[in-house]
Design a protein around this motif. Structure first.
Motif: not given
Lengths: 171, 427
Positions: B64-73
Motif C-alpha cells: 500500500a505504501g509503495e503504491l501511494m508513494g509512486r503516485g501524487s498522494v
C-alpha cells in the motif's frame, strides 16, 4: 549458466508477484464477502499465509542472487579489499553448509507430511506444499551460494565490496 | 553453548554476514554440537516463525505504501496541509512535518517517506528562504515519524517477536507519534521566527476547500486504515489488504497516474522486501526458541534483578543500547535480535510490554537518521543531492528533539498507554 540462473530468478520473481497480487485480492474479497454477503472464504487466510511463506523462502533465493539480504556491513566495508574478498568466500561456504544442513530436516519433514497425507484445516491443502517452501528455497540458496563461490573463486574481480548495495535494498 | 548463542552470532554479525545466515548458523551449530534434540525442531521453528496471519500485514502495508508513494498522494496531502496552515510563520516547515505525519498513517516504511517528502518539499522550502542545512535536517528527521505513527512495520514485527497485540501497539503509537510531530513543529516555528521566515500564503477558505477536494482520496487512506482498525471493522491484516486495493484504485483509476505495469512493479518490490524481512523473522524464531530452551532470558532476568537496579536505570541502559544498535542495524533486525532478551527483563521489572514496544520503536526510529550511518541520511542525500556534511549538521537539533521525546515516552508510560486505552475502548 549465468543467463539460465538469471532467467530462473526472473521467472520466480514473476511467479511470486502474481501469487502476491492474488493474495491481496483474496484478502480483499474475504472482507467484501463478510460485509456484503455475510459469509467468508474459509480457505482464504490459509492460502494467503502459504503464499507469504513461499514469498519468504523462494523470494529469499532471488534476494540471495541479487545480494539484497539485510546485513550490518559497516565494519566489513572498512576492511581492506583482500579481507573483504576472503569474507565473501567464507560467506558462501557457510551459506552452503548452513542452508544445506537445514535442507536435510526439511526434506524429511516434507516427506513425512506427504506420506501421512496431512492437509490444512480450512483449504485442505496438502501440508507438504507450504512446508516445501523451506526445502525448495534453502536448496536454491545453497545452490546459488555454490555458483557464486565458484564464480568469485575463479574471477576475484566479480566479488562485490562490502557495503555495496544490492539491486534494491530494503527501505 | 555460549559459543553458539553468543560469540558466533556476534562475530558473524560484525563480519557483515547476512542476518538470517547469522541466526541460522547459530541454531545449526547449537543443534549439531551442543544439544540432543531432533533436527526436525529446526524446520518446525523456522517454518513456525512466519506461519502467522498477523505477519501478512507486513507485505500488505508495504505494498500500500509503495503504491501511494509512486503516485501524487503525498503531494496532494501536502497541498491540503499547506492550504490549511499557509498563513502561519514557518508554514512550509510545518507542512513538511504535517505531510510526513499524515503520510505515516498510510505507509509504514520510513525511507519511502523521506524520499517522497524530500522530492516534494525541497524546492518550496529553498524558495521560502529556509537554509539547506535546516531543510535537509528536517526532511531526514521527519521520516522517522512514519514508523511510529501506525501502520508501522516494526510494530508488527515487535508484535510477532514479543507475542503482543498489533492493534494495541498501533493504538499506543498514535500519541507518541503526534508528540514528536508537535515538538518538531514547535522547533520549526521557533526557527522561522528567529530567521524571520514568514508564512507562504494566507488562509483562504476557497483555496483550502479546493485542496481538500483534490486530496480527498489521499486523505481517505488513513481514514480507511486507522478508522477500519479502531472502528472494529478490520483486523490490521485486513485493513492492510483493503489499503492495497484502495491505493491501487486511487492511483490507477481515480488519479490515473500508475499503469498496470507500475502496479505490478510495486508488487515485485514488495515481494523482495518481504523476503528480506521475513526470512530473518523465520530464523529469529528458531534462535529465540534456542535462547528459551537454554534459559538465557531467565538467566539474564535473574542477573539484572540481582543488581537491584531501578526500572528507570534499566530503561536508560536499554535506551542507550538500542540507540547504539540502531546506528548500525536496521530496526526490524534489531527488534528480532533483541526482543527475546529484553522483553522478559522489562516484564520482570513491571514495564508494560506494549509501552516497551513503543520505546523500542522510537529508539530504532532515531537510529534511522542518526549519524553516522542512519539509512535515511543516505536516502536524503540521494534525493536532495546535498553533501552529507550539510545533512549531518542539519540533523543535530532534530536528534536532540527526538531524544527529548524518547525520554518523555520512556518515563511517562501514559503517553503510550492512555492512547491505547482511548482507541481500543472505541473498538
Amino acid at each position: 549458466m549465468d543467463r539460465i540462473v538469471e532467467r530462473l530468478m526472473q521467472a520466480i520473481a514473476r511467479l511470486l508477484t502474481g501469487l502476491f497480487v492474488f493474495a491481496v485480492l483474496l484478502a480483499f474479497a474475504n472482507v467484501v464477502a463478510r460485509y456484503v454477503f455475510s459469509t467468508s472464504i474459509p480457505a482464504a487466510d490459509e492460502v494467503e499465509i502459504y503464499i507469504m511463506i513461499w514469498m519468504t523462502f523462494l523470494g529469499g533465493a532471488v534476494v540471495t542472487r541479487r545480494h539484497m539480504h539485510l546485513r550490518m556491513d559497516v565494519l566489513a566495508a572498512a576492511l581492506p579489499w583482500r579481507a573483504q574478498y576472503v569474507l565473501q568466500l567464507a560467506e558462501q561456504v557457510i551459506l552452503i553448509g548452513v542452508a544445506g544442513f537445514a535442507v536435510v530436516p526439511s526434506a524429511q519433514y516434507v516427506a513425512t507430511t506427504y506420506q501421512l497425507g496431512i492437509r490444512s484445516d480450512g483449504a485442505q491443502i496438502p501440508m507438504w506444499i507450504p512446508h516445501g517452501a523451506l526445502l525448495v528455497g534453502l536448496s536454491l540458496i545453497a545452490l546459488l551460494a555454490f555458483l557464486r563461490l565458484v564464480a568469485i573463486a575463479r574471477h576475484p574481480e566479480k566479488a562485490r565490496p562490502a557495503g555495496f548495495p544490492g539491486e534494491g535494498a530494503a527501505a | 553453548m555460549s559459543f553458539a548463542l553468543g560469540a558466533l552470532p556476534i562475530v558473524l554479525l560484525l563480519l557483515g554476514f547476512p542476518i538470517f545466515l547469522v541466526l541460522l548458523s547459530a541454531v545449526s551449530v547449537a543443534l549439531t554440537f551442543f544439544m540432543n534434540v531432533p533436527l526436525a525442531a529446526l524446520h518446525q521453528n523456522v517454518y513456525g516463525g512466519i506461519d502467522a496471519f498477523p505477519l501478512l500485514a507486513v507485505p500488505f502495508f508495504i505494498y500500500a505504501g509503495e503504491l501511494m508513494g509512486r503516485g501524487s498522494v503525498a503531494a496532494r496531502l501536502g497541498e491540503v496541509v499547506q492550504a490549511g496552515i499557509g498563513g502561519i510563520r514557518g508554514s512550509l516547515g510545518l507542512t513538511t512535518v504535517g505531510t510526513a505525519t499524515i503520510f505515516g498513517a498510510i505507509s509504514g516504511v520510513s525511507a519511502a517517506a523521506v524520499a517522497t517528502i524530500g522530492k516534494l518539499m525541497l524546492a518550496p522550502m529553498r524558495k521560502g528562504g529556509y537554509p539547506d542545512q535546516f531543510t535537509a535536517g528536517l526532511i531526514t528527521a521527519v521520516g522517522a515519524i512514519d514508523i511510529i505513527i501506525p501502520p508501522s512495520i516494526p510494530m508488527i514485527v515487535y508484535g510477532a517477536a514479543a507475542q503482543e497485540s498489533v492493534p494495541r501497539l498501533y493504538a499506543a503509537g498514535v500519541l507518541p507519534g503526534l508528540l514528536i510531530a508537535g515538538l518538531l513543529a514547535c522547533y520549526v516555528m521557533w526557527f522561522a521566527r528567529r530567521r524571520g521566515i514568514g508564512g507562504s500564503q494566507p488562509f483562504e477558505l476557497r483555496h483550502f476547500a479546493r485542496a481538500v477536494v483534490r486530496g480527498f482520496w489521499a486523505l481517505g487512506a488513513p481514514v480507511v486504515i486507522l478508522g477500519g482498525i479502531y472502528g472494529g471493522v478490520f483486523s490490521p491484516t485486513e485493513a492492510a489488504a483493503v489499503a492495497c486495493v484502495y491505493a491501487a484504485v486511487v492511483t490507477r483509476l481515480i488519479y490515473r497516474e500508475l499503469s498496470i505495469k507500475d502496479i505490478l512493479a510495486a508488487a515485485q518490490n514488495t515481494v523482495f522486501f518481504t523476503a528480506q524481512i521475513l526470512i530473518i523473522v523465520a530464523c529469529a524464531n528458531a534462535f529465540a526458541w534456542l535462547l528459551t530452551v537454554n534459559q538465557v532470558p531467565t538467566t539474564i532476568v535473574a542477573w539484572i534483578l540481582s543488581l537491584h537496579l531501578s526500572q528507570m536505570s534499566v530503561l536508560l541502559v536499554i535506551n542507550l543500547l538500542l540507540l547504539l544498535v540502531g546506528c548500525f542495524v536496521d530496526p526490524l533486525s534489531a527488534i528480532l535480535l533483541l526482543s527475546p532478551l529484553l522483553v522478559p527483563v522489562v516484564k520482570a521489572l513491571g514495564v508494560d510490554p506494549i509501552h516497551f514496544g513503543i520505546i523500542v520503536t522510537v529508539n530504532l526510529a532515531i537510529g534511522l537518521f542518526h549519524p553516522p550511518f542512519g539509512i535515511n541520511i543516505f536516502v536524503a542525500q540521494t534525493v536532495l543531492k546535498l553533501p552529507v556534511k550539510t545533512i549531518y549538521r542539519g540533523i543535530t537539533p532534530f536528534v536532540a528533539i527526538y531524544l527529548v521525546a524518547l525520554a518523555l515516552i520512556t518515563y511517562v508510560p501514559e503517553i503510550s498507554l492512555w492512547g491505547m486505552r482511548l482507541f481500543l475502548a472505541k473498538s
